[in-house]
Design a protein around this motif. Structure first.
Motif, mmCIF file in Angstrom:
data_model
loop_
_atom_site.group_PDB
_atom_site.id
_atom_site.type_symbol
_atom_site.label_atom_id
_atom_site.label_comp_id
_atom_site.label_asym_id
_atom_site.label_seq_id
_atom_site.Cartn_x
_atom_site.Cartn_y
_atom_site.Cartn_z
ATOM 1 N N VAL A 214 0.825 -1.210 0.000
ATOM 2 C CA VAL A 214 0.000 0.000 0.000
ATOM 3 C C VAL A 214 0.863 1.264 0.000
ATOM 4 C CG1 VAL A 214 -1.788 1.287 1.242
ATOM 5 C CG2 VAL A 214 -1.897 -1.207 1.127
ATOM 6 N N LYS A 215 2.034 1.213 0.605
ATOM 7 C CA LYS A 215 2.857 2.433 0.692
ATOM 8 C C LYS A 215 3.204 2.981 -0.688
ATOM 9 C CE LYS A 215 7.036 0.469 -0.378
ATOM 10 N NZ LYS A 215 8.145 0.960 -1.232
ATOM 11 N N ASN A 216 3.296 2.109 -1.690
ATOM 12 C CA ASN A 216 3.620 2.593 -3.032
ATOM 13 C C ASN A 216 2.506 3.468 -3.602
ATOM 14 O OD1 ASN A 216 6.158 1.372 -3.270
ATOM 15 N ND2 ASN A 216 5.274 -0.563 -3.945
ATOM 16 N N VAL A 217 1.275 3.114 -3.308
ATOM 17 C CA VAL A 217 0.140 3.897 -3.807
ATOM 18 C C VAL A 217 0.060 5.236 -3.069
ATOM 19 C CG1 VAL A 217 -2.333 3.879 -4.270
ATOM 20 C CG2 VAL A 217 -1.039 1.734 -4.337
ATOM 21 N N ILE A 218 0.299 5.219 -1.775
ATOM 22 C CA ILE A 218 0.292 6.470 -1.009
ATOM 23 C C ILE A 218 1.432 7.377 -1.488
ATOM 24 C CG2 ILE A 218 0.355 7.490 1.293
ATOM 25 C CD1 ILE A 218 -2.072 5.673 0.705
ATOM 26 N N ALA A 219 2.567 6.800 -1.848
ATOM 27 C CA ALA A 219 3.676 7.600 -2.365
ATOM 28 C C ALA A 219 3.316 8.267 -3.692
ATOM 29 C CB ALA A 219 4.915 6.733 -2.542
ATOM 30 N N LEU A 220 2.536 7.593 -4.518
ATOM 31 C CA LEU A 220 2.049 8.217 -5.745
ATOM 32 C C LEU A 220 1.203 9.441 -5.421
ATOM 33 C CD1 LEU A 220 1.192 5.040 -7.820
ATOM 34 C CD2 LEU A 220 2.565 6.945 -8.669
ATOM 35 N N ALA A 221 0.325 9.306 -4.427
ATOM 36 C CA ALA A 221 -0.517 10.433 -4.023
ATOM 37 C C ALA A 221 0.341 11.590 -3.517
ATOM 38 C CB ALA A 221 -1.505 9.987 -2.944
ATOM 39 N N CYS A 222 1.339 11.289 -2.684
ATOM 40 C CA CYS A 222 2.219 12.345 -2.169
ATOM 41 C C CYS A 222 2.966 13.024 -3.307
ATOM 42 C CB CYS A 222 3.209 11.753 -1.171
ATOM 43 S SG CYS A 222 2.482 11.285 0.417
ATOM 44 N N GLY A 223 3.440 12.236 -4.246
ATOM 45 C CA GLY A 223 4.147 12.808 -5.379
ATOM 46 C C GLY A 223 3.262 13.707 -6.214
ATOM 47 N N MET A 224 2.033 13.288 -6.456
ATOM 48 C CA MET A 224 1.108 14.094 -7.255
ATOM 49 C C MET A 224 0.866 15.454 -6.616
ATOM 50 S SD MET A 224 -1.765 11.272 -8.330
ATOM 51 C CE MET A 224 -1.379 9.854 -9.359
ATOM 52 N N GLY A 288 1.829 15.187 -11.213
ATOM 53 C CA GLY A 288 1.318 16.373 -10.530
ATOM 54 C C GLY A 288 1.757 17.661 -11.196
ATOM 55 N N ALA A 289 2.918 17.620 -11.840
ATOM 56 C CA ALA A 289 3.419 18.800 -12.548
ATOM 57 C C ALA A 289 2.838 18.928 -13.951
ATOM 58 C CB ALA A 289 4.942 18.730 -12.629
ATOM 59 N N GLY A 290 1.985 17.966 -14.328
ATOM 60 C CA GLY A 290 1.304 18.065 -15.613
ATOM 61 C C GLY A 290 1.921 17.272 -16.750
ATOM 62 N N THR A 291 2.928 16.447 -16.463
ATOM 63 C CA THR A 291 3.539 15.632 -17.511
ATOM 64 C C THR A 291 2.627 14.464 -17.859
ATOM 65 O OG1 THR A 291 5.737 16.166 -16.643
ATOM 66 C CG2 THR A 291 5.579 14.278 -18.143
ATOM 67 N N PRO A 292 2.284 14.269 -19.114
ATOM 68 C CA PRO A 292 1.467 13.107 -19.492
ATOM 69 C C PRO A 292 2.179 11.807 -19.130
ATOM 70 C CG PRO A 292 1.567 14.699 -21.284
ATOM 71 C CD PRO A 292 2.578 15.136 -20.269
ATOM 72 N N ARG A 293 1.408 10.781 -18.793
ATOM 73 C CA ARG A 293 2.019 9.524 -18.352
ATOM 74 C C ARG A 293 3.010 8.980 -19.381
ATOM 75 N NH1 ARG A 293 4.936 6.423 -16.990
ATOM 76 N NH2 ARG A 293 4.691 4.463 -15.836
ATOM 77 N N ALA A 294 2.688 9.043 -20.644
ATOM 78 C CA ALA A 294 3.561 8.484 -21.674
ATOM 79 C C ALA A 294 4.898 9.209 -21.756
ATOM 80 C CB ALA A 294 2.870 8.524 -23.029
ATOM 81 N N GLU A 295 4.964 10.440 -21.249
ATOM 82 C CA GLU A 295 6.201 11.217 -21.316
ATOM 83 C C GLU A 295 6.995 11.186 -20.013
ATOM 84 O OE1 GLU A 295 5.322 15.155 -22.685
ATOM 85 O OE2 GLU A 295 3.983 14.435 -24.271
ATOM 86 N N CYS A 296 6.456 10.541 -18.982
ATOM 87 C CA CYS A 296 7.175 10.461 -17.708
ATOM 88 C C CYS A 296 8.429 9.604 -17.867
ATOM 89 C CB CYS A 296 6.266 9.863 -16.638
ATOM 90 S SG CYS A 296 4.900 10.945 -16.153
ATOM 91 N N PHE A 297 9.428 9.885 -17.047
ATOM 92 C CA PHE A 297 10.726 9.205 -17.114
ATOM 93 C C PHE A 297 11.323 9.323 -18.516
ATOM 94 C CE2 PHE A 297 8.188 6.880 -13.892
ATOM 95 C CZ PHE A 297 8.950 7.156 -12.773
ATOM 96 N N GLU A 298 11.090 10.483 -19.147
ATOM 97 C CA GLU A 298 11.610 10.776 -20.488
ATOM 98 C C GLU A 298 11.173 9.726 -21.503
ATOM 99 O OE1 GLU A 298 15.806 11.085 -19.800
ATOM 100 O OE2 GLU A 298 15.661 13.164 -19.099
ATOM 101 N N GLY A 299 9.987 9.186 -21.275
ATOM 102 C CA GLY A 299 9.420 8.224 -22.207
ATOM 103 C C GLY A 299 9.916 6.804 -22.034
ATOM 104 N N ARG A 300 10.799 6.557 -21.065
ATOM 105 C CA ARG A 300 11.308 5.201 -20.844
ATOM 106 C C ARG A 300 10.235 4.335 -20.173
ATOM 107 N NH1 ARG A 300 14.706 5.475 -16.974
ATOM 108 N NH2 ARG A 300 14.592 7.703 -16.558
#
Length: 380
Positions: A214-224, A288-300
């Protein structure tokens, strides 16, 4: 090598570390755990598929592809064939992504001697079944003691020998309680413990695993929310209420709530929610900063465990009639097309609740629709 411990009456008893450990998974965390076992002078075999990583470990005592910062102990030996890793192992640590636990456990079972303990070092819940990682391995490895290793541990810092602590959890049989020094949990904890790595022992497998998933999902929320421009107040609220969601799910499955205040719960949650070393936190920041999912991690194509577990965890919670609003919010954003700002504004506008839960009441949030829309706009 024998290590002194003390039973409940203060009588010293010898703990025999495992002598032939095998680590399945040559990535960063598998390498870190293999190196930690080998730091005690034990000969450790680590299995992987990547020929260059195997060659690098055996020829150069390094794994440049995953953890290049520090040399590895010479007693860590990499192998390509599963049989060579596990055939005469006296304990096996499976350190692969959660999606591979079932297939790899099945493969390990082809060569593993009867009764050999297996520790799962992956975190998550299987989407199709709602099973924890150890429960998957129990299905694939009948007759073997199955446990896990979990806690607030980044591989790089472990490899660099930063002081690190984790929890080793196995079910305790009546004989284990009479002679804990002979239990798989205690023997593995001693095998992992060095001057820099400290292992604790638990018999609450459910609680330890729920914390890790569960901590991984909460970390996503914190990051957003951090990526959207908010800071410490917001993250502290998400961590604290996220911990409560972890406790609720653990208790519903038979785990102990107090386990979630330990290393595998609050410890891992705090680490993951406060560092961009965490892929979950990092993905949340980018979204959270508005980057589309497909472009996160520079598209990797980076695997982020919390992304899939947002669905498997909330599916399980729904079956158990458990309320997990933070996890539901993350699921809605990642998988159901919900707007990030509107979803978090709705989370904040939920009915007011009591702490502690025993008070059992909720009252309507006084915010108006306009107030909620304003907050949603700020988040977006």
């Amino acid at each position: 090598m024998q290590h002194q411990s003390f039973d409940a009456g203060g009588v010293p008893s010898a703990v025999q570390p495992f002598k032939r450990p095998a680590v399945i998974g040559i990535g960063s965390w598998g390498t870190a755990l293999g190196a930690t076992l080998a730091d005690n002078g034990t000969s450790v075999r680590i299995w992987g598929r990547k020929a260059e990583a195997i060659q690098d470990i055996n020829a150069n005592n390094r794994n440049e592809a995953y953890v290049a910062e520090a040399p590895l102990p010479p007693s860590l030996h990499a192998v390509h064939k599963m049989a060579d890793a596990v055939r005469d192992a006296d304990v096996v640590l499976i350190v692969v992504p959660s999606s591979a636990i079932r297939s790899v456990s099945r493969q390990v079972g082809e060569y593993l001697a009867p009764g050999t303990p297996v520790a799962i070092c992956a975190k998550g819940i299987e989407a199709e079944t709602g099973l924890l990682m150890t429960q998957i391995s129990e299905e694939e490895l009948p007759g073997h003691p199955i446990g896990c290793v979990s806690g607030p541990t980044f591989a790089r810092e472990t490899i660099l020998r930063h002081p690190t602590a984790a929890t080793v959890a196995f079910p305790f049989s009546p004989l284990d309680r009479i002679s804990p020094e002979k239990s798989p949990a205690v023997r593995l904890a001693v095998s992992l413990t060095t001057e820099h790595f400290r292992a604790y022992v638990s018999d609450d497998l459910v609680g330890v695993e729920i914390g890790g998933a569960v901590k991984n999902v909460i970390a996503l929320a914190c990051g957003m929310m951090t990526g959207a421009g908010f800071s410490d107040n917001t993250r502290a609220a998400l961590i604290t209420r996220g911990l409560d969601e972890m406790k609720l799910l653990s208790a519903a499955l038979g785990g102990r709530r107090e386990t979630l205040t330990g290393l595998s719960g609050l410890g891992d949650l705090t680490l993951t929610c406060n560092s961009t070393t965490s892929r979950n936190m990092s993905l949340g920041l980018q979204l959270g900063a508005g980057t589309p999912r497909a472009e996160c991690f520079e598209g990797r194509p980076v695997v982020v465990e919390g992304e899939a577990n947002a669905v498997s965890i909330t599916d399980l919670a729904r079956k158990l009639s458990i309320s997990m609003p933070i996890c539901e919010t993350v699921r809605a954003i990642l998988h159901e097309g919900a707007d990030l700002g509107q979803a978090f504004a709705a989370l904040w506008a939920r009915p007011l609740e009591a702490e502690p839960m025993a008070m059992e009441f909720a009252i309507a949030h006084p915010a108006t629709d306009k107030d909620i829309a304003t907050l949603a706009e700020r988040i977006s």
